[in-house]
Write a protein that holds these residues in place. Sequence first.
Motif, short mmCIF file in Angstrom:
data_model
loop_
_atom_site.label_atom_id
_atom_site.label_comp_id
_atom_site.label_asym_id
_atom_site.label_seq_id
_atom_site.Cartn_x
_atom_site.Cartn_y
_atom_site.Cartn_z
N LYS A 1 3.07 14.36 -3.48
CA LYS A 1 1.82 13.85 -4.39
C LYS A 1 0.56 13.80 -3.69
CE LYS A 1 4.31 11.45 -7.88
NZ LYS A 1 5.21 10.27 -8.15
N PRO A 2 -0.59 14.12 -3.98
CA PRO A 2 -1.96 13.87 -3.34
C PRO A 2 -2.38 12.77 -3.09
CG PRO A 2 -2.30 14.57 -5.69
CD PRO A 2 -1.00 14.62 -5.40
N PRO A 3 -3.42 12.27 -2.11
CA PRO A 3 -3.62 10.85 -1.86
C PRO A 3 -4.28 10.45 -3.12
CG PRO A 3 -4.72 12.23 -0.27
CD PRO A 3 -3.67 13.22 -1.02
N ARG A 4 -4.18 9.20 -3.52
CA ARG A 4 -4.77 8.46 -4.51
C ARG A 4 -6.33 8.41 -4.23
NH1 ARG A 4 -2.93 3.43 -6.50
NH2 ARG A 4 -3.53 2.74 -4.51
N PRO A 5 -7.41 8.34 -4.98
CA PRO A 5 -8.92 8.16 -4.66
C PRO A 5 -9.07 6.93 -3.84
CG PRO A 5 -8.46 8.37 -7.14
CD PRO A 5 -6.96 8.63 -6.45
N GLU A 6 -8.21 5.81 -4.41
CA GLU A 6 -8.51 4.62 -3.72
C GLU A 6 -7.96 4.25 -2.16
OE1 GLU A 6 -6.97 5.22 -6.46
OE2 GLU A 6 -6.55 3.51 -7.61
N LEU A 7 -7.34 5.33 -1.73
CA LEU A 7 -6.62 5.10 -0.58
C LEU A 7 -7.32 4.69 0.57
CD1 LEU A 7 -3.93 5.97 1.33
CD2 LEU A 7 -5.14 8.02 1.50
N LYS A 8 -8.65 5.11 0.62
CA LYS A 8 -9.37 4.85 1.94
C LYS A 8 -9.67 3.41 1.80
CE LYS A 8 -11.08 9.42 2.98
NZ LYS A 8 -12.35 10.28 3.05
N ALA A 9 -10.32 2.77 0.81
CA ALA A 9 -10.73 1.49 0.48
C ALA A 9 -9.41 0.60 0.70
CB ALA A 9 -11.28 1.38 -0.85
N ARG A 10 -8.44 0.91 0.19
CA ARG A 10 -7.10 -0.05 0.61
C ARG A 10 -6.78 0.19 1.96
NH1 ARG A 10 -4.56 -3.26 -1.03
NH2 ARG A 10 -2.62 -2.60 -1.50
N LEU B 1 1.04 -1.28 -0.21
CA LEU B 1 -0.03 0.06 0.09
C LEU B 1 0.98 1.11 -0.10
CD1 LEU B 1 -2.41 1.62 0.24
CD2 LEU B 1 -2.49 1.05 2.65
N LEU B 2 2.04 1.11 0.82
CA LEU B 2 2.73 2.36 0.95
C LEU B 2 3.52 2.68 -0.52
CD1 LEU B 2 4.33 2.33 4.51
CD2 LEU B 2 2.61 3.77 3.75
N GLU B 3 3.60 1.62 -1.14
CA GLU B 3 4.58 1.54 -2.51
C GLU B 3 3.47 2.15 -3.26
OE1 GLU B 3 5.44 -1.96 -4.45
OE2 GLU B 3 6.99 -1.15 -5.55
N GLU B 4 2.13 1.83 -3.09
CA GLU B 4 1.35 2.56 -4.28
C GLU B 4 1.18 3.93 -3.90
OE1 GLU B 4 -2.38 0.35 -3.88
OE2 GLU B 4 -1.33 -1.67 -4.14
N GLU B 5 0.92 4.28 -2.70
CA GLU B 5 1.08 5.70 -2.47
C GLU B 5 2.17 6.62 -2.57
OE1 GLU B 5 -1.68 7.44 -1.64
OE2 GLU B 5 -2.75 5.47 -1.87
N THR B 6 3.45 6.20 -2.16
CA THR B 6 4.56 6.79 -2.32
C THR B 6 5.57 6.73 -3.33
OG1 THR B 6 5.82 5.52 -0.90
CG2 THR B 6 4.38 7.01 0.30
N GLY B 7 5.45 5.46 -4.02
CA GLY B 7 6.68 4.88 -5.16
C GLY B 7 7.49 4.13 -4.67
#
Lengths: 500, 220, 404
Positions: C174-183, C153-159
């Motif tokens: 970078k701004p939070p991704r839209p699917e952050l909360k569900a993930r 998850l952190l990789e998806e968010e931060t790279g």
Amino acid sequence: MTLSSIIWTVVKILIVVGFIVNLSAILTWMERRQSAMMQDRVGPNRAEITVFGYKIRLFGLLYPIADAVKMFTKEDFIPPNADKVLHSLAPMLSLFPPLVVLGVVPFTDTLCLDNLHEVVQKNGVVASNWHFFSSWIEQPSCSLPGAKNFIDGCCVIGCQTAGVVHQPWAEHFGTCPANVAPGMIGAIHMQVIDFNPGVLYVFALAGMGIVGASIAGWSSDNKFSLMGGLRAASQLVSYEVAMGLSIVGAIMVYGTIRLDEMTRWQGDHVWGVFVQPLAFILFLTAAIAETKRAPFDLPEGESEIVAGYLVEYSGMKFGMFYMGEFIEIATSSALLVAIFLGGYNMPFLHRDGITIAVGDAVVWKQHIPHILVILMQAGAFFGKIFVLCWFQMFVRWTLPRFRYDQLMKLGWRMLLPAALANIFLTGVILIAFDRTGTEFQERMGVVGDFVNLATAIAITFVQLWIVIGFFGSTQPAIRRNAFNKRARSAGEIVEKALAS
Amino acid sequence: MPQPLVGSFPYDKVKGTAVPKPTRTASEQGYVSEITKGIAVTMTHFFKNTRAMVRGERPDPVVDPMSEGITTLEYPDQKRPYPERFRGVHRLTHRDDGSPRCVACLCCSTACPAQCIYIEAGEYGGKDKRHGYERYPVKFVIDELRCIFCGYCVEACPCDAIRMDTGVHPVPYDSRDQFIYGKNMLLAMASQAGKQKHENPRAEPPDADYGPIERLAGHH
Amino acid sequence: MEPTDYDIDETDLELPAEPMRLNMGPSHPAMHGTIRMVLELDGESVEKVDVQLGYLHRGFEKMCERGTWAQVFPYTDRLNYVSPILNNVGYALAVEKLAGIVVPERCQYYRVILGELARISDHLTCNGAMAMELGAFTPFLWIMKGREHIWDLLEEETGARLTHSFFRIGGVAKPPRPELKARVREVVDAVLLILDESEKLLLKNRIFVDRLQGVGHITAAEAVQYGFTGTVLRATGVAYDVRKAHPYLVYDRMEFDVPVGTDGDNWDRFMCRLYEIRQSCRILAQACEQMPDDGPVNVERPEIVLPEKEAVYKTIEGTIQHFKLVMEGALIPAGEVYSYTEAGNGELGFFIVSDGSGTPYRVRVRPPCVFTLQGFPRMIRGHMVADIVPTFGSVNMIGGECDR
């Protein structure tokens, strides 16, 4: 000592050593893959050889070969200040004892060379030439004078059919028709060394295992090794005591210290684990402790003293320790099987075939030729060893390690008193049992038969369960995207965490 | 000697909830029953996973990394695509005519905390449309061994010339000189979607939609 | 020459009993983070420990004085390398305190969410590794599977999985991704399930309990004197959690408990971490609930925050601002400030001094590990060699932040 007996001894040695050494190689594979399955990972499966252009992987079964190649080609390092002779001697000393312990363990009943195709009964009488359809509840005549009934291949007047009764071992010879006396040509005892000390020999040699480890620890000239060697010495000495005492109860019940007699007793009555459950657990614990594996792997204690007495070993010397460890697992399993799990016996599998009987009531009887019975017994024996090794792997990969003082406390304050109590209890029960009348003893015999029946049903059920569960059922083992479906229950967990 | 608690810690402000102590019931103290239960837990895992492996029903770790059971990748055979934001090996973006978008402004090499970027700037020749308009990198070298993949160079680039969206993690090589990526190597890389062009909306002289603004030759 | 028997008094015949010196580490399986312990042993029990750190010293604080303020973030990733996000947050908050910045609410929630995920991964690693070093390998690998979910998850968010370098002064990269909360919800559920299963193997297992309970204990008074913070302090019964005591970000809006122990032994530390994971899950659930779905993530301070890329591409003002910030760095007003946050191991403090330029004058880190480590000889004295393993594991010394 005739030529043929020497040849047969060599054959038996080859069977046992071949089995055990190969088993230890398979165990290394099993340990890797089994722990992987327990820990939700795949495990090593990439060792491959190319034969005629085909790449063969065999689920990682080639790893033991790769290990062997690696260990033989590695540098054999001896620390400069080490005692070179002892440093080289130690691995041999630790590999040798577990290998020779198996000499007294019988792996099938007595083999009658002359009667391979016939049905041989326990008392050495040939029941009949075997035909496939000839044997529905056929009652062969009893050859001993004065016999009334014939059950279980044994004249009732001659021997007790069932029941937890102490009996003189002489009645339980696996005799052969050709020559009644055992050990002569034609009747081959399927154990390498056929001699009386039995269990004593086992303990004498098992005690040797300490020597290898402590010499290795001392001769390596390393403080971690020294601590490992000391830990090994004290641990093995302590658990040797508990191990030896735990088995005394079983010896009292069986009335013998010969392992083949013990096995025959269990065939006649019930498996030892049912008459000596406490001794079984104690012996299992002590046996795992003797193998120096988790939760008793203090001498190696990876995270504490690096690798203990193995620190300064490399190459094939390390390989010998490693192999010795796995052989020890197989050996201790073999001892457990022979003493507590019926050895080569399966419930209702007798010397003359399968007889399902409870008390005097014979439910089903099927004669089986001698050679098939022997093969089935060998299969049962080696299969049980395999299952027990498998179980020991579970123990090893489930439990954390003891601390040194806790280990000593467990050995001296729990196992030893428990073993003594077991001896006392067994003695009291045996005396009380001898005082009771024959009627009660016969009733106990029926109870024993029921236990056998339950064992047989349990074994069949487990086998069916595994076969059906693995291959038959259509329901997938693991639901795909299972997590999303389980999310609801997980949500409840979060709720619970929120409430706490 | 331990002294009484002093100082300004707000001990009274927060009330903690005590964690439980081990229960140590008789069955736990006797080892056997709890150990049996533990082995039952591991056996459940063992049978489930073995069954899935034997029957070939193992959840595909590439598409379903969050299922129960075995989710390990068998790496070189199976690969999971990297997420969109993953910072991989750099690439230099192209213009329409395939030349690098980079104008050799040295922003990235300045922003780089590891100082792994080396740029040598050069002027375009007199006939070139871009002559006097902007410069180009004669050399653009990234030492991927020194690089810490922080992404600062991408953030610092004012014209979308350098990107880290290749979806390639730093590849292991045999020798150090292979890790030093030159301009051609960086230009050859493509994004995970296979794109090589930049996405800077501002048109520059060689771009197809470059407007009519012409600068005087020699204007610096 | 050896003295012969008749030369010696009877009293001299006793074996000389001097303690054995054992050198544990810096290269030793249990000494993660390369640390050296010189033990004086009486048999198996430890009489004296000399803990020597510095084997992982990389000159972190000095290196920070070289680049811009923003270029410190990659270094902070490598402080506590089990929960880098928390270090990023700590440093960002310190600089923002000096510059007088309060980041937008959305960014605050984003920092809380990623930080709590990192905290869970930190505690999972610590507890799992501790169990593994005691020989329980199976629960360790299950727990690692849970940590893998978090890192994915952190990789998806931060790279990046580990070295995120994600937060910036005045906001976030970078701004939070839209699917952050569900993930996040999905991952939290998975971790809790895995945790429950792993606990089954450990908490009622007497072998494990015996290894932890009563070992490595320290009293609350001593812990405070040594300067302990974090879980090691809370295990002694002092409910000091920076998130509660001095709330930062949006922690004052969250409802959560502070698990404390009573004896300060290994068991309490282990259990405190387990319960803190659950509390972090609580915080995550609330943060996901409260976090606004849109809004700015960066503060409106052009002299500190990089402009939008669109502005850089298209406007000359944006380009100039961009060049200024990249080349010179954000100018942080002169002064000094100490800012502290609750990191994985305890109070992570940054004392920073600025001379008004774009480069830090001094970045001093107060790592929680050094203080717990100096109390370690006190905890282990009188116990056995084997107790070093769980005690050192539960102290959770991270070489990166200890030696810097």
